[in-house]
Design an enzyme around this catalytic site. Structure first.
Site, PDB file in Angstrom:
ATOM      1  N   LYS A  90      -5.655   5.485  13.390  1.00 33.89           N
ATOM      2  CA  LYS A  90      -6.429   5.938  12.298  1.00 33.89           C
ATOM      3  C   LYS A  90      -6.698   5.090  11.262  1.00 33.89           C
ATOM      4  O   LYS A  90      -5.597   4.704  10.444  1.00 33.89           O
ATOM      5  CB  LYS A  90      -6.011   7.355  11.739  1.00 33.89           C
ATOM      6  CG  LYS A  90      -6.471   7.796  10.519  1.00 33.89           C
ATOM      7  CD  LYS A  90      -8.059   7.973  10.482  1.00 33.89           C
ATOM      8  CE  LYS A  90      -8.717   8.230   8.751  1.00 33.89           C
ATOM      9  NZ  LYS A  90      -7.761   8.260   7.762  1.00 33.89           N
ATOM     10  N   GLY A 101      -7.750   3.809   3.946  1.00 34.13           N
ATOM     11  CA  GLY A 101      -7.064   3.406   2.690  1.00 34.13           C
ATOM     12  C   GLY A 101      -7.390   1.788   2.552  1.00 34.13           C
ATOM     13  O   GLY A 101      -8.057   1.311   2.899  1.00 34.13           O
ATOM     14  N   GLY A 142     -13.807   7.718   3.033  1.00 33.83           N
ATOM     15  CA  GLY A 142     -14.277   8.701   1.858  1.00 33.83           C
ATOM     16  C   GLY A 142     -14.778   7.904   0.619  1.00 33.83           C
ATOM     17  O   GLY A 142     -15.951   8.338   0.135  1.00 33.83           O
ATOM     18  N   ASP A 188      -8.174  12.112  10.084  1.00 29.15           N
ATOM     19  CA  ASP A 188      -6.606  12.067  10.487  1.00 29.15           C
ATOM     20  C   ASP A 188      -6.987  13.073  11.920  1.00 29.15           C
ATOM     21  O   ASP A 188      -6.592  13.113  12.956  1.00 29.15           O
ATOM     22  CB  ASP A 188      -5.597  12.637   9.674  1.00 29.15           C
ATOM     23  CG  ASP A 188      -5.237  11.732   8.640  1.00 29.15           C
ATOM     24  OD1 ASP A 188      -5.603  10.491   8.934  1.00 29.15           O
ATOM     25  OD2 ASP A 188      -4.754  11.814   7.601  1.00 29.15           O
ATOM     26  N   LYS A 214      -0.937  15.608   7.454  1.00 27.39           N
ATOM     27  CA  LYS A 214      -0.897  14.346   8.199  1.00 27.39           C
ATOM     28  C   LYS A 214       0.388  14.695   9.407  1.00 27.39           C
ATOM     29  O   LYS A 214       0.308  14.487  10.560  1.00 27.39           O
ATOM     30  CB  LYS A 214      -0.463  13.142   7.373  1.00 27.39           C
ATOM     31  CG  LYS A 214      -1.547  12.651   6.752  1.00 27.39           C
ATOM     32  CD  LYS A 214      -1.110  11.475   5.747  1.00 27.39           C
ATOM     33  CE  LYS A 214      -2.229  10.945   5.034  1.00 27.39           C
ATOM     34  NZ  LYS A 214      -3.516  10.965   5.880  1.00 27.39           N
TER      35      LYS A 214
END
Length: 287
Positions: free
Chosen positions: A36, A39, A72, A189, A245
């Site tokens: 994944k 970030g 995002g 996720d 998570k």
């Protein structure tokens, strides 16, 4: 002369590290690793280039990466430009039909293809798709007032297997399709966990902006069982944004994934560090 000696020492150290990595490379030979991506690893062209090079190296070592990405901040930026208001409920984006159109455009378009281009630019063979392609992710509408947010209920892993076996690196945008053809926005996720479960992946790596699951004293717990995760959640040690998570990790393990690592994607070469060294890069959760 001193510079030449320093370069020689660095070269010797590099050769030693590669030699020491051999048992770990052999351990993961032929393994499917779902990653994944989000970030820090997507925060700059330099970080993306480094991540792409790592993915090509994994494939060169006969390790089969499958990438599921988020996006995002890019979605937020586009919604602002289009003056479309954004609402969140418990940290999750409310996805109106208008919002989903933007999400699909950003994730399947700009973000997905930028990752594909980065990997191909490093000599890899990446192919971009979304969870809508070949009904990869079939979803039902998530509970709550979140609009067109989907929870995966079925995974068509055949399309991903076919790409892997043809030598490609699949890069997947977290979108899903409904039973009536609707488009659903899927948490990154959650999508990664569902796809990893559908593939019975050897490992799921969740790249985050935290160093891993921490105990009550703030120290990272490097090895956890599913039972320990449940116990720490009940005690409130695992809380806030770490709960979804770890829940993704538990769901993936229940679906047949051998191990899940919640790891620090801010570290350079984090995936190589986790897979090819004994040091690791986060918290590993096993059945």
């Amino acid at each position: 002369m001193e510079k030449s000696k320093a370069m020689k020492r660095d070269s010797i150290a590099t050769a030693r590290l590669l030699s020491e990595a051999l048992p770990n490379i052999q351990r993961h030979d032929g393994a499917i690793i779902v990653i994944k991506l989000g970030g820090h690893a997507m925060s700059s062209p330099e970080a993306m280039k480094s991540f792409a090079r790592d993915m090509v190296m994994l494939r060169q070592c006969n390790i089969k990466p499958v990438i599921v990405h988020g996006g995002g901040p890019m979605i937020n930026s586009m919604l602002e430009k289009l003056e479309i208001p954004t609402e969140f409920v418990n940290g999750k984006r409310v996805s109106t039909p208008e919002t989903v159109d933007v999400v699909e455009m950003v994730l399947s378009g700009k973000v997905n293809k930028s990752i594909v281009s980065a990997i191909n630019g490093q000599g890899g063979r990446a192919v971009g798709l979304s969870g809508k392609d070949a009904n990869l992710l079939v979803c039902e509408q998530a509970a709550g007032d979140l609009g067109m947010v989907g929870d995966p209920v079925a995974v068509n892993a055949k399309v991903v297997f076919s790409l892997i076996e043809s030598g490609f690196i699949p890069v997947i945008a977290p979108l899903g399709t409904g039973k009536n053809g609707e488009t659903f926005n899927v948490n990154g996720d959650t999508a990664a966990g569902a796809i990893a479960g559908g593939l019975k992946a050897n490992r799921l790596l969740l790249l985050t902006d935290v160093s891993g699951v921490k105990d009550a004293d703030g120290d990272v717990l490097t090895n956890l069982s599913a039972e320990q995760v449940s116990d720490l959640t009940e005690k409130g040690v695992i809380s806030g944004g770490m709960i979804p998570k770890t829940q993704t990790a538990l769901d993936a393990i229940n679906d047949g994934v051998r191990a899940v690592v919640i790891m620090d994607g801010r570290m350079a070469n984090a995936c190589l560090l986790e897979l090819f060294t004994d040091y690791g890069a986060g918290s590993m959760i096993r059945a």
